[in-house]
Motif scaffolding. Structure first.
Motif, short mmCIF file in Angstrom:
data_model
loop_
_atom_site.label_atom_id
_atom_site.label_comp_id
_atom_site.label_asym_id
_atom_site.label_seq_id
_atom_site.Cartn_x
_atom_site.Cartn_y
_atom_site.Cartn_z
N TRP A 1 4.30 -2.59 -9.21
CA TRP A 1 4.12 -1.31 -8.50
C TRP A 1 4.58 -1.49 -7.05
N ASN A 2 5.34 -0.54 -6.55
CA ASN A 2 5.87 -0.58 -5.19
C ASN A 2 6.13 0.84 -4.73
N ALA A 3 6.49 0.99 -3.47
CA ALA A 3 6.86 2.31 -2.93
C ALA A 3 7.53 2.13 -1.58
N PRO A 4 8.40 3.08 -1.21
CA PRO A 4 9.11 2.96 0.07
C PRO A 4 8.25 3.44 1.23
N GLY A 5 8.62 3.01 2.44
CA GLY A 5 8.03 3.53 3.66
C GLY A 5 6.52 3.39 3.71
N THR A 6 5.87 4.50 4.04
CA THR A 6 4.41 4.51 4.15
C THR A 6 3.74 5.07 2.91
N THR A 7 4.50 5.27 1.85
CA THR A 7 3.94 5.77 0.60
C THR A 7 3.16 4.67 -0.10
N PRO A 8 1.91 4.91 -0.48
CA PRO A 8 1.15 3.88 -1.19
C PRO A 8 1.78 3.56 -2.55
N ALA A 9 1.69 2.31 -2.93
CA ALA A 9 2.28 1.85 -4.21
C ALA A 9 1.29 2.11 -5.35
N THR A 10 1.29 3.36 -5.82
CA THR A 10 0.34 3.78 -6.86
C THR A 10 1.00 3.98 -8.22
N GLY A 11 2.20 3.48 -8.41
CA GLY A 11 2.85 3.64 -9.69
C GLY A 11 4.21 2.96 -9.71
#
Length: 362
Positions: free
Chosen positions: A145-155
């Motif tokens: 699970w990861n995400a760009p920028g300040t988006t939480p890695a929730t999926g």
């Protein structure tokens, strides 16, 4: 001390023997795991080998939970992570466990809660890897699970983000670079399908006609992440999922990232609802890759809580020197989430029964 005659001694011996035969059952002696067989992992041609030069085929399970519990402020593991739970896994005759990780929890960013992230999360993963290794089990760590920028890695995301994935792998590689029984699975199920192999290899590099345009954020390609792992001084084996949610690996040989260690292996995920599910498709797409590099089915599963489909997958894999890992060692409903077990003592579901019995047979 009273002197005993020979007859007294014989009577005593007979009495002791009768007591043991009547009241005690002999306990099996469990041999210690051969730890030398999991260290020194490296790629030689199309074989994964250990430090003794012996071929190793990865056969095991996925242990889901560490990718989602932490980011939801609900713990680190989903279920127990103690020695008894690992012994239960080992009793299925496995030699590998894949452990999914969360980018934000490892790096302690984007609002991940203190109690379950950063140092606490890293130490928990280190302890778990050491426990797996002590039971003769290879640990496979994957960015799940990861995400760009300040988006939480929730999926899941289509690809690794350029913002954090490089930092993640630099840190993970630095942490485990001295443990050759750890394999780095760079990214779970890439699926920037319309962008193909250039996106998978190079990410959002302007030098390659800006691939990954369908993703929606800047992407770190596999070549960048391999470079980060090697730049951290880690020579560990690196595992690369194909694209199309890791179901397609037919194009990876022409898109392989550069690895100065030549220590790459390939992973495909095979479910009954995937695109490539038949032995004829495996013959066409998987077998040619397995002739060049080590290949594993990093996740196998089916949605009916039975094992007819994975039986055929495992039989093909056995004949073609391909490893496989069942998804997953968790106790959810095994239809919506293909769960191998109904409790953490290792009681199998019908689906899990197929994997357990097959592993025991080989």
């Amino acid at each position: 001390m009273k002197n005993w005659s020979i007859s007294h001694y014989l009577f005593a011996v007979a009495l002791i023997a009768s007591i043991f035969s009547a009241g005690f059952t002999a306990q099996p002696v469990h041999a210690a795991p051969h730890l030398s067989t999991i260290y020194g992992l490296h790629v030689s041609g199309n074989q994964l080998q250990n430090g003794n030069g012996e071929n190793v085929r990865l056969l095991g399970v996925n242990r889901s939970g560490t990718e989602y519990k932490c980011i939801n402020n609900a713990g680190i593991f989903d279920g127990p992570s103690d020695a008894a739970s690992v012994d239960a896994m080992a009793s299925w005759h496995i030699n590998a466990v894949r452990v999914p990780l969360n980018e934000d929890c490892w790096l302690w960013i984007n609002g991940a809660q203190n109690a379950y992230t950063g140092n606490a999360y890293v130490q928990a993963i280190k302890d778990y890897v050491n426990l797996l290794n002590s039971r003769g089990l290879i640990a496979i760590l994957d960015l799940h699970w990861n995400a760009p920028g300040t988006t939480p890695a929730t999926g899941q995301q289509p690809m690794p983000d350029a913002d954090h994935a490089s930092d993640f792998w630099w840190s993970v590689a630095s942490t485990f670079k001295d443990n050759s029984a750890v394999i780095f699975n760079l990214y779970n199920e890439p699926h920037a399908d319309s962008d193909g192999g250039n996106c998978w290899r190079y990410g959002s590099s302007a030098a390659y006609a800006a691939p990954c345009s369908s993703v929606g954020f800047a992407v770190a390609g596999m070549e960048t992440l391999v470079g980060k792992v090697r730049g951290a001084g880690a020579n560990n084996v690196i595992m690369l999922d194909g694209w199309g949610y890791a179901n397609y690996i037919g194009g990876v040989l022409s898109s392989l990232p550069y690895d100065p260690q030549n220590n790459l292996m390939i992973s495909a995920h095979i479910y009954d609802n995937s695109g490539c599910t038949t032995t004829s498709c495996f013959d066409q797409q998987v077998a040619p890759v397995a002739q060049q590099l080590p290949v594993i089915f990093g996740e196998i599963g089916e949605s009916d809580c039975q094992h007819g489909f994975i039986d055929s997958v495992m039989n093909w894999a056995d004949q073609n020197n391909v490893g496989y890992l069942g998804w997953a060692w968790d106790t959810y409903d095994c239809g919506s989430f293909p769960s191998l077990i109904s409790d953490y003592n290792g009681t199998p579901t019908q689906f899990g029964q197929g994997l357990r019995d097959h592993l025991a047979s080989i």
